[in-house]
Design a protein around this motif. Structure first.
Motif, PDB file in Angstrom:
ATOM      1  N   MET B   1       0.844  -1.206   0.000  1.00 33.13           N
ATOM      2  CA  MET B   1       0.000   0.000   0.000  1.00 33.13           C
ATOM      3  C   MET B   1       0.877   1.253   0.000  1.00 33.13           C
ATOM      4  SD  MET B   1      -3.016   1.100   2.599  1.00 33.13           S
ATOM      5  CE  MET B   1      -3.778  -0.473   2.388  1.00 33.13           C
ATOM      6  N   MET B   3       1.124   5.757  -0.493  1.00 33.99           N
ATOM      7  CA  MET B   3       0.393   6.927  -0.011  1.00 33.99           C
ATOM      8  C   MET B   3      -0.825   7.243  -0.869  1.00 33.99           C
ATOM      9  SD  MET B   3       1.455   7.628   2.760  1.00 33.99           S
ATOM     10  CE  MET B   3       1.251   9.190   3.568  1.00 33.99           C
ATOM     11  N   ILE B   6      -3.623   5.200   0.276  1.00 30.94           N
ATOM     12  CA  ILE B   6      -4.125   5.685   1.561  1.00 30.94           C
ATOM     13  C   ILE B   6      -4.959   6.939   1.340  1.00 30.94           C
ATOM     14  CG2 ILE B   6      -3.477   6.567   3.825  1.00 30.94           C
ATOM     15  CD1 ILE B   6      -1.079   4.784   3.772  1.00 30.94           C
ATOM     16  N   ILE B   9      -8.283   5.957   0.308  1.00 32.37           N
ATOM     17  CA  ILE B   9      -9.035   5.536   1.491  1.00 32.37           C
ATOM     18  C   ILE B   9      -9.524   6.753   2.267  1.00 32.37           C
ATOM     19  CG2 ILE B   9      -8.773   4.451   3.764  1.00 32.37           C
ATOM     20  CD1 ILE B   9      -6.876   2.459   2.384  1.00 32.37           C
ATOM     21  N   PHE B  10      -8.643   7.743   2.346  1.00 32.85           N
ATOM     22  CA  PHE B  10      -9.012   8.952   3.079  1.00 32.85           C
ATOM     23  C   PHE B  10     -10.257   9.594   2.474  1.00 32.85           C
ATOM     24  CE2 PHE B  10      -8.506  13.651   2.914  1.00 32.85           C
ATOM     25  CZ  PHE B  10      -8.919  13.909   4.213  1.00 32.85           C
ATOM     26  N   GLY B  51      -6.997  13.426   8.903  1.00 33.07           N
ATOM     27  CA  GLY B  51      -6.512  12.833   7.661  1.00 33.07           C
ATOM     28  C   GLY B  51      -5.994  13.897   6.709  1.00 33.07           C
ATOM     29  N   ALA B  54      -2.562  14.970   7.364  1.00 41.46           N
ATOM     30  CA  ALA B  54      -1.531  14.032   6.948  1.00 41.46           C
ATOM     31  C   ALA B  54      -1.185  14.208   5.478  1.00 41.46           C
ATOM     32  CB  ALA B  54      -1.998  12.604   7.214  1.00 41.46           C
ATOM     33  N   PHE B  55      -2.149  14.706   4.702  1.00 39.95           N
ATOM     34  CA  PHE B  55      -1.881  14.892   3.277  1.00 39.95           C
ATOM     35  C   PHE B  55      -1.643  16.365   2.931  1.00 39.95           C
ATOM     36  CE2 PHE B  55      -4.334  10.958   3.519  1.00 39.95           C
ATOM     37  CZ  PHE B  55      -3.410  10.110   2.941  1.00 39.95           C
TER      38      PHE B  55
END
Lengths: 121, 764
Positions: B1, B3, B6, B9-10, B51, B54-55
């Motif tokens: 997996m 980024m 992810i 998913i976010f 989230g 984080a991005f």
């Protein structure tokens, strides 16, 4: 032997980020989605360190930490709390519940691993 | 997996959280004051913020942050969630959704709108929450009373808050010249005296010292003076303190950050070496022995929580402590203790683990599956159904006895196949809730634009229907909602004049009825102005000026293409989309739509849709030697026409009299050009069908073969669109049968050519 980390977070995004970061750093990772599940899997997971969120449904981080500390076997396990800002009040409550330390979100992999290393042998 | 995955998913998670947020806010709006509802709403925004951080989605983070702060005021009862407050919050939820979409798909948001909402949110948070209330409670910041044997009052007082470490003047004279002589980096003295709490919170003095050692060259002295005799010793108390001399160029902050997690639970003194010179000899009270500090020993030892000590092992541990000479001894002791404890508890832990596993599996669980996989499964099951039907048929053809064990087995197989099919369909079934929630937003926006006050009531939002149907439902529903608010509801002053409440109500309900989902949209507005509709229809040449239409027929005129009764084209209806488009998209889903209206009381739109687009219950009929399938939902009744009931009308038209009313007879074989001349109605069967506009028609077919469920195969995907035909299917004998598009055939019988648009385009 790989160190085992139990992560407790209700956000799928954060769970995945923790998983990737920890696995890349050579940890074995067990994940739970909230405090209740965290306590349920605790014995089974037998972790070396716990990383937990605060805001969660069913049982929040404070309750979860208290629950872990009540368990004879885990009452001295290192528990790191994920907090969004360096919110002093939240940090204090977490500490009083028995948290060992904290990681400020959004965490970067280095911060996370550093904090874990600081509390585990 | 990676980024990107992810991130995907976010965004999925954002969608869920946004739905959660909206439904929570709506519950609050309805007067729900359950703290858990407020918490859930808060968590939704909090999660998105987390989230997004984080991005590095900064716009999203900063808006979510302001939103979260205001929600926190509600959560802590500093802000009452009144209707006005919730109005702002619902709008903020919309903006948050927009920001999420922009973060995912690019584009831009209405900056002015979000800036305005940020101001409103901030005002709400400020207005009700004086800054003083936001300061942490003093109690929380007070350090716990130290249970260590010798608490140093100075150090305890020096830590009144989390950042408030105050260096205390400290004197020493044991550490002198030789260290300072070798200085390359600034030297510091650190006195570190853990309290018991440090250990109960899972911190480790040894680990902290190890961390410290990474900053530079250091020497450690352990002070064991407070260690009591064995019989007085509490194995979990903290008795040691350490005095560290370290040379580092990383500065005081780096040293303090090592003890960041421990600063409440220890006495820590940090002095730059030169600052301490000349002070008097306090260390005489704490004579220290230099202790060799073996770092490699620390690294080799397994993690050893000091707190884990069983009763039996306490003695052993205590003996170890008495014998302890060095810091590494402490580690050794704890390691022994924990190993013994682990062995003792092994069996119990295993049993508990089993228990836990059972509990975990008992809880309701979901998995996320790629839609493609489900579709593939559905397709395969469709093939299975066809194959099973073919097998049954060939067995029946080859087995004249009819009662063999093969036959019985086949019946069971048929049963099972049907069950598998139903179960697979259930996987695709989803509640209509997300679509209904989107409508709430539509209502808010239109209410804002039109200046009307509107409440949306939803019912049955957990009613499940195939995902494809849900996806295609949003657009027609949105348009109908726009219409209901824009045209249906009156302006507030008009409502008051009519003795109604200022706030108009739009109600959206879903329910299952005889294998279909029925969605109703009603409003308590003025109802359809039949005079106006009729006049408009005459003006647009839709009907003759002297046409005699029932109320129902007039109401249904609004579904005609290009029909609009709004005097002026407003923002909302000026998009060139009329109710005819709505009707066509509903029909494309194999559904029907009807309207009933009462002047002064409002209108009700009723849509009936199939639960799935993958299978269909049909009547298999023969027309001019061809096998056709007529969707069962279209058929009202079947009858064998009597010669006396058939009446000619004009050159080619024929009517059938059914219970004293006349109904046009439609020869399916003629319409589809299966034959050149009209069939004799008396030799065939008439299927009475309800077609668009509510009128009935009698479809003439040659014979009925039976009823069965058929798997829909799209003609468009495999061949090309055929007018009058909705889709195809494969029958038990392996032959392809066409599924009749009833509305298209009826329209064709009225003299309209078969159109490409009218079809079950989505079939299959």
């Amino acid at each position: 032997m790989k160190k085992k980390v139990l992560t407790v977070d209700d956000s799928r995004t954060i769970r995945n980020m923790l998983l990737v970061t920890l696995n890349n750093a050579g940890f074995e990772t067990i994940q739970a989605e909230d405090g209740v599940e965290g306590l349920e899997v605790l014995e089974d997971a037998n972790p070396d360190v716990i990383v937990t969120d605060i805001n969660m449904p069913r049982l929040d981080g404070f309750g979860f930490i208290e629950g872990v500390r009540k368990n004879e076997k885990y009452r001295a396990i290192p528990i790191l709390v994920l907090t969004t800002e360096s919110d002093a009040e939240k940090k204090n409550r977490a500490r009083q519940a028995g948290a060992t330390g904290w990681i400020v979100k959004p965490f970067d992999p280095t911060k996370l691993i550093d904090a874990i290393e600081r509390v585990t042998a | 997996m990676d980024m990107n995955e992810i991130k995907e998913i976010f965004f999925q998670e954002c969608e869920e959280q946004l739905a959660e947020l909206e439904s929570g806010l709506l519950r609050l709006n309805d007067g729900d004051r359950d703290p858990e509802t407020v918490n859930a709403v808060f968590r939704a925004v909090h999660s998105i913020k987390g989230g997004a951080g984080a991005f590095a989605l900064d716009d999203l983070v900063s808006f979510a942050h302001v939103f979260e702060t205001t929600l926190d005021c509600v959560r802590s009862n500093k802000l009452e969630p009144t209707q006005d407050v919730l109005k702002v919050m619902l709008k903020s939820a919309d903006v948050l959704a927009d920001l999420t979409n922009v973060a995912r798909d690019g584009g831009s948001v209405d900056q002015a709108r979000s800036a305005q909402l940020i101001r409103e949110l901030e005002a709400l948070a400020k207005g009700e929450a004086p800054p003083a209330a936001e300061a942490p409670a003093p109690k929380a910041a007070t350090p716990k009373a130290a249970s260590a044997p010798k608490p140093a009052p100075v150090a305890a007082a020096a830590a009144p808050n989390d950042e408030g470490f105050v260096p205390v003047a400290f004197s020493f004279d044991d550490f002198g010249g030789e260290e300072e002589a070798a200085i390359e980096h600034p030297a510091y003295e650190v006195i570190f005296k853990p309290k018991s709490e440090l250990y109960t919170k899972g911190n480790e003095a040894t680990l902290l010292l190890r961390d410290l050692s990474r900053l530079g060259e250091m020497s450690i002295h352990c002070n064991m003076d407070s260690l009591p005799p064995l019989d007085q010793m509490d194995p979990e108390a903290a008795y040691f303190s350490w005095k560290v001399s370290i040379k580092t160029d990383r500065g005081e902050d780096a040293i303090r950050s090592v003890f960041e997690f421990a600063e409440w639970d220890c006495e820590l003194e940090l002095i730059a070496a030169d600052a301490g010179e000349g002070a008097d000899g306090e260390t005489e009270e704490l004579p220290m022995q230099p202790v060799p500090f073996d770092l490699s020993a620390l690294d080799e030892e397994p993690h050893a929580p000091l707190g884990v000590v069983e009763e039996e092992e306490q003695i052993a541990a205590a003996q170890a402590v008495t014998a302890a000479q060095t810091a590494s001894n402490v580690v050794q002791m704890a390691a022994n203790a924990s190993r013994a404890a682990a062995a003792d508890k092994g069996a119990a832990a295993a049993a508990a683990a089993q228990n836990n596993a059972q509990q975990a599996s008992a809880a309701g669980q979901t998995i996320r599956v790629d839609l493609d996989r489900v579709d593939r499964l559905i397709n395969l099951v469709g093939e299975l159904v066809i194959n099973q039907a073919m097998l049954s048929q060939s067995v029946i053809e080859n087995d004249s006895n009819g009662v063999s064990s093969i036959n019985m087995g086949l019946e069971e197989l048929q049963q099972l196949t049907r069950e598998i099919q139903d179960s697979v369909m259930a996987i695709r079934a989803q509640p209509v809730k997300p679509v209904f929630q989107r409508m709430a937003r539509t209502v808010r926006e239109i209410a804002d634009i039109t200046g009307k006050s509107v409440r949306l009531v939803t019912e049955g939002e957990n009613t499940e229907v195939d995902k494809t149907v849900i996806d295609k439902l949003a657009e027609p529903l949105t348009h109908m909602i726009r219409n209901a608010v824009d045209h249906g509801l009156e302006m507030p002053e008009k409502r008051l004049a009519a003795g109604k409440s200022v706030e108009g109500t739009v109600k959206l309900t879903a329910k299952h009825r005889s294998g279909r989902i029925v969605i109703e949209l009603s409003d308590d507005g003025a109802g359809i102005n039949r005079e106006k509709v009729r006049q408009k229809a005459i003006d647009n040449d839709l009907i003759a000026a002297d046409a005699n239409l029932s109320d129902e027929e007039i109401d249904n005129l609004i579904f005609h293409a290009g029909f609009s009764t709004a005097d002026k084209v407003s923002d909302l209806s000026g998009r060139g989309v009329g109710m005819d488009v709505v009707k066509r998209s509903i029909q494309a889903l194999g559904g029907r739509i009807n309207i009933s209206s009462k002047p002064g009381q409002g209108s009700v739109f009723t849509m009936s849709l199939p639960l799935t687009l993958a299978v269909l219950d049909g009547m298999v009929v023969t027309v001019a030697g061809q096998t056709l399938v007529v969707p069962l939902t279209a058929i009202v009744e079947t009858l064998q026409p009597d010669a006396a009931a058939i009446h000619s009308f004009g050159a080619t038209q024929r009517l059938i009299s059914i219970r004293n009313s006349f109904c046009p007879l439609v020869d399916v074989g003629r319409i589809l050009n299966f034959r050149a001349t009209q069939a004799n109605p008396v030799e065939g069967v008439a299927l009475l069908v309800e077609s668009e506009g509510g009128g009935q028609r009698a479809l003439m077919v040659d014979a009925i073969q039976g009823q069965r469920q058929v798997v829909i195969k799209s003609l468009e995907a495999n061949y090309t669109h055929v007018p009058g035909i909705a889709a195809a299917t494969i029958l038990g004998d392996g032959r392809v049968a066409l599924i009749l598009d009833v509305d298209a055939v009826v329209a064709a019988s009225r003299g309209q050519p078969l159109h490409l648009e009218t079809s079950l385009a989505a079939a299959g």
